[in-house]
Design an enzyme around this catalytic site. Structure first.
Site, PDB file in Angstrom:
ATOM      1  N   GLY A 195       0.832  -1.205   0.000  1.00  0.00           N
ATOM      2  CA  GLY A 195       0.000   0.000   0.000  1.00  0.00           C
ATOM      3  C   GLY A 195       0.862   1.248   0.000  1.00  0.00           C
ATOM      4  N   SER A 196       1.998   1.182   0.696  1.00  0.00           N
ATOM      5  CA  SER A 196       2.915   2.330   0.711  1.00  0.00           C
ATOM      6  C   SER A 196       3.429   2.595  -0.703  1.00  0.00           C
ATOM      7  CB  SER A 196       4.100   2.039   1.637  1.00  0.00           C
ATOM      8  OG  SER A 196       3.625   1.705   2.913  1.00  0.00           O
ATOM      9  N   ASP A 236      -7.506   1.150   3.789  1.00  0.00           N
ATOM     10  CA  ASP A 236      -8.315   0.582   4.874  1.00  0.00           C
ATOM     11  C   ASP A 236      -9.765   0.373   4.460  1.00  0.00           C
ATOM     12  OD1 ASP A 236      -6.098   0.957   6.434  1.00  0.00           O
ATOM     13  OD2 ASP A 236      -6.878   2.710   7.494  1.00  0.00           O
ATOM     14  N   SER A 282      -4.041  -1.480   0.029  1.00  0.00           N
ATOM     15  CA  SER A 282      -2.995  -2.306   0.654  1.00  0.00           C
ATOM     16  C   SER A 282      -3.538  -3.717   0.844  1.00  0.00           C
ATOM     17  CB  SER A 282      -2.616  -1.739   2.022  1.00  0.00           C
ATOM     18  OG  SER A 282      -1.878  -2.710   2.757  1.00  0.00           O
ATOM     19  N   HIS A 330      -5.453  -5.992   6.264  1.00  0.00           N
ATOM     20  CA  HIS A 330      -6.451  -5.335   5.408  1.00  0.00           C
ATOM     21  C   HIS A 330      -7.525  -6.307   4.918  1.00  0.00           C
ATOM     22  CE1 HIS A 330      -4.350  -1.452   5.396  1.00  0.00           C
ATOM     23  NE2 HIS A 330      -3.350  -2.244   5.744  1.00  0.00           N
ATOM     24  N   ASN A 363      11.148   0.094  -9.096  1.00  0.00           N
ATOM     25  CA  ASN A 363      10.568  -1.215  -9.369  1.00  0.00           C
ATOM     26  C   ASN A 363       9.726  -1.589  -8.165  1.00  0.00           C
ATOM     27  OD1 ASN A 363       9.756  -3.765  -9.824  1.00  0.00           O
ATOM     28  ND2 ASN A 363      11.781  -4.666 -10.056  1.00  0.00           N
TER      29      ASN A 363
HETATM   30  C1  LIG Z   1      -4.350   4.132   5.425  1.00  0.00           C
HETATM   31  C2  LIG Z   1      -3.134   3.345   5.079  1.00  0.00           C
HETATM   32  N1  LIG Z   1      -2.364   3.734   4.049  1.00  0.00           N
HETATM   33  C3  LIG Z   1      -1.255   3.052   3.699  1.00  0.00           C
HETATM   34  C4  LIG Z   1      -0.857   1.942   4.376  1.00  0.00           C
HETATM   35  C5  LIG Z   1       0.400   1.213   3.969  1.00  0.00           C
HETATM   36  O1  LIG Z   1       0.128  -0.065   3.439  1.00  0.00           O
HETATM   37  P1  LIG Z   1       1.282  -1.193   3.426  1.00  0.00           P
HETATM   38  O2  LIG Z   1       1.436  -1.676   4.819  1.00  0.00           O
HETATM   39  O3  LIG Z   1       0.743  -2.247   2.502  1.00  0.00           O
HETATM   40  O4  LIG Z   1       2.507  -0.546   2.904  1.00  0.00           O
HETATM   41  C6  LIG Z   1      -1.594   1.498   5.472  1.00  0.00           C
HETATM   42  C7  LIG Z   1      -1.139   0.301   6.218  1.00  0.00           C
HETATM   43  O5  LIG Z   1      -1.735  -0.257   7.064  1.00  0.00           O
HETATM   44  C8  LIG Z   1      -2.771   2.221   5.827  1.00  0.00           C
HETATM   45  O6  LIG Z   1      -3.519   1.829   6.879  1.00  0.00           O
END
Ligand SMILES: Cc1ncc(COP(=O)(O)O)c(C=O)c1O
Length: 451
Positions: free
Chosen positions: A96-97, A203, A224, A229, A299
């Site tokens: 998600g990041s 979320d 994510s 999730h 990447n």
């Molecule tokens: C609102 C939100 N954005 C982004 C992320 C980041 O996702 P990831 O952990 O897959 O990098 C999270 C992670 O829990 C999140 O709750």
């Protein structure tokens, strides 16, 4: 090898594959059978992986095939998720990041005529997940931090206009804990000032506002697939959009900045048939499109193994969402008797949240602190979590960031000090929910007898 013996070998391999996959299903039933729940002893998780033999079968099948990189499962995952979301384009990534990074970077892409430039401002809430804010800073944009509303924990949409300056070019809104932001207000504000809108839907997979999926109101949505999730691929994420132009740039940025996008699993010259028809400065010879780099990229791709698991998870998604809603309402209906001291979640009547969790803020009137309550819950084996970073400006990594704060962040500070959440995920069942509710009752019972 003769055709005949080749055929025999293929048939034998196909039969062996069937046998392996049948064994995998058997293994699942033995190794992952549900364990009995003992209140006070077994942990009530706030989130977790919910799966059956189908995830394992798909995962093993992908390994047997050994494509590993984006392939048939990847294509199926994109198609199925796009159909669920009502989004034309889905771009899977490895978290998600990464989805947030790709989304912001797409809006800064060299080839986007109206792109964001260093120093441009992006409105976003102070109560956030760190990697919603981080890509704004990493792309040399300036976040404009707005307070949240207590109870729904989303950006306070009533403060958007006051946060505006001529430098603002975009709004990046997370649907916090699955609770939809009032997107009509965000879209109207964005249209008035010609702004880009990104929705962090990490979320909120399946949450709707005015009957429309969150993440499809703006230019780009992000997801994510981390185990906490709504669906999980272990790690994973996705960007989605209805804009072919933005999707094209998002893929370029995800895939090293490479311009070519049709070479994945197509003939050696790519689907377009123009692989060697490209020109590059400094050479009169044609240049291979696969090595033409039009953006400074990354990447951030995900694998076919992840997608294989995701395809099985997507089949369960409607059931997952339903269970999340049911668990949320069981908690809400019981805990509202403590509303004098607990701020319960609020949501717009125009929304249908696909809840990530159940947030609670301990009110100032309470004779106990968040610490007292969460310690009590944890001692009774109920997992709790704080609302991510709280006011992110209090976090060590973010204290010194170059940002503009619009208004005050009074509610964000309250979230930092007094908010937490418990789980509603589909792995919970009636005895676990009952244990949670009994534990709250016992806590308040002990408070009364101590008074
Ligand atoms: C609102 C939100 N954005 C982004 C992320 C980041 O996702 P990831 O952990 O897959 O990098 C999270 C992670 O829990 C999140 O709750």
């Amino acid at each position: 090898m003769s055709n005949e013996s080749e055929d025999r070998q293929t048939q034998k391999a196909a039969a062996l594959r069937e046998e392996i996959l049948a064994k995998v299903a058997e293994y699942y039933r033995l190794a992952h059978a549900a364990k009995p729940f003992t209140p006070g002893e077994s942990l009530v998780h706030y989130a977790g992986r919910v799966f059956d033999e189908n995830e394992l079968i798909n995962g093993v099948d992908a390994v047997l095939e050994f494509r590993l990189t984006h392939g048939r499962f990847g294509r199926e995952f994109e198609r199925k998720l796009g159909a669920f979301l009502g989004a034309r384009e889905v771009i899977p990534v490895n978290s998600g990041s990464s989805a947030n990074l790709v989304a912001i970077s797409t809006l800064c892409a060299r080839q986007l005529h109206n792109r964001l430039m260093p120093g441009d401002e992006v409105i976003t809430p102070a109560v956030t997940f760190p990697t919603t804010l981080a890509p704004i800073i990493q792309n040399r944009l300036v976040p404009v931090l707005v307070d949240c509303q207590l109870g729904n924990y989303n950006i306070d949409v009533e403060q958007l206009e006051a946060a505006y300056s001529p430098k603002v070019r975009a709004v990046f809104v997370p649907h916090t804990l699955g609770n939809p932001v009032e997107m009509d207000k965000v879209v109207e504000f964005a249209k008035r000032h010609d702004l880009f809108v990104i929705e962090d839907t990490c979320d909120a997979l399946g949450s709707t506002y005015d009957g429309k999926m969150c993440g499809t109101f703006g230019h780009l949505g992000t997801l994510s697939f981390y185990p906490a999730h709504h669906i999980t691929l272990g790690e994973g994420g996705a960007v989605y959009t209805n804009s072919r132009r933005l999707a094209r740039l998002a893929r370029v940025l995800r895939d090293w900045g490479r311009d070519c996008f049709c070479g994945y699993d197509n003939p050696p010259d790519g689907k377009c048939g123009h692989r060697f028809d490209w020109k590059i400065d400094g050479s009169d010879e044609p240049y291979d499109h696969r090595y033409l780099f039009t953006e400074i990229g990354y990447n951030l791709k995900s694998t076919d193994l992840q997608a294989a698991i995701g395809v099985a998870q997507l089949d369960k998604l409607p059931m997952f969402i339903e269970k999340r809603k049911q668990h949320f309402h069981l908690l809400y209906e019981h805990l509202k008797r403590y509303a004098d001291v607990l701020q319960l979640p609020t949501w717009s009547p125009r929304s249908e949240p696909s809840w990530f969790a159940f947030p609670i803020t301990v009110k100032p009137a309470a004779k106990f602190t968040r610490t007292t309550l969460t310690k009590y819950l944890e001692a009774h084996r109920i997992e709790t979590r704080f609302l991510f970073a709280g006011n992110i400006l209090s976090q060590p990594g973010y204290r010194q960031i170059d940002c503009r704060v619009a208004g005050d962040l009074a509610n964000s500070d309250i979230v930092l000090r007094r908010t937490f959440f418990i789980g509603v995920y589909p792995g919970l069942d009636a005895p676990q929910i009952e244990h949670v509710l009994n534990t709250f009752d016992k806590f308040f019972g002990s408070m009364r007898s101590n008074a």
